[in-house]
Design a protein around this motif. Structure first.
Motif, PDB file in Angstrom:
ATOM      1  N   TYR A   1       0.800  -1.232   0.000  1.00 17.72           N
ATOM      2  CA  TYR A   1       0.000   0.000   0.000  1.00 17.72           C
ATOM      3  C   TYR A   1       0.830   1.280   0.000  1.00 17.72           C
TER       4      TYR A   1
ATOM      5  N   ASP B   1      -0.046   1.746  -3.553  1.00 14.48           N
ATOM      6  CA  ASP B   1      -1.475   1.982  -3.384  1.00 14.48           C
ATOM      7  C   ASP B   1      -2.209   0.666  -3.666  1.00 14.48           C
ATOM      8  N   ASP B   2      -3.389   0.745  -4.211  1.00 11.28           N
ATOM      9  CA  ASP B   2      -4.175  -0.454  -4.471  1.00 11.28           C
ATOM     10  C   ASP B   2      -3.658  -1.237  -5.678  1.00 11.28           C
TER      11      ASP B   2
ATOM     12  N   ARG C   1       0.215   7.783   2.306  1.00 16.80           N
ATOM     13  CA  ARG C   1       1.224   6.851   1.774  1.00 16.80           C
ATOM     14  C   ARG C   1       2.618   7.459   1.854  1.00 16.80           C
TER      15      ARG C   1
END
Length: 159
Positions: free
Chosen positions: A20, A24-25, A99
């Motif tokens: 993540y 990220d996704d 993040r």
């Protein structure tokens, strides 16, 4: 305090950066174990990391680290943006900053981000107690002094 494997911290930081925090996704596996969840994974040597969570504006999840197919460490978390923040653009900007903070995790406390990270008018704070074997904490993000996000987390070595 329990005996923490020497390479666990290094693996945990690497795993978070390769899931993540760093991707990220995009790090999501194609077929998660739990329907409707996001599942991110990383493997290196005898270790395996898995992060499974549900939701976006408000979310809950659990991270686990296995060594030789036995879960040895886990962290649960829940939180997210303030309820009135519903537009996707604002959420994405908030989580992009999150993040960035997570990528700055410190070896001494690798659970989430550093104690403080400020960039422009955004400030990330992480207040944690304990050590890798048993800990709990709260992280927040504020913009221009107004808190927009809060997450609570806890975990440790399993025995």
């Amino acid at each position: 305090m329990m005996d923490v494997p020497g390479d666990l911290v290094a693996f945990l930081i690497e795993a978070k950066r390769r899931t993540y925090a760093g991707l990220d996704d995009d790090a999501t596996v194609a077929t998660p174990l739990l329907t409707g969840s996001k599942q991110l994974e990383h493997r290196a040597g005898s270790y395996a990391y898995r992060d499974i969570y549900f939701g976006m504006g408000f979310f809950v999840g659990q991270e686990t680290v296995s060594r030789d197919d036995t879960v040895i460490w886990s962290m649960c978390y829940s939180g997210g943006a303030r309820a009135e923040i519903t537009d996707r653009t604002t959420l994405l900007a908030l989580y992009k900053f999150l993040r960035r903070a997570l990528l700055a995790a410190e070896i001494e406390k690798p659970y989430r981000g550093p104690p403080v990270l400020s960039v422009d008018d955004m400030t990330y704070r992480n207040d944690v107690e304990g050590s890798l074997d048993r800990f709990h904490g709260v992280e927040t993000i504020a913009k221009a002094g107004v808190q927009l996000y809060e997450l609570r987390y806890s975990g440790g070595l399993l025995r």
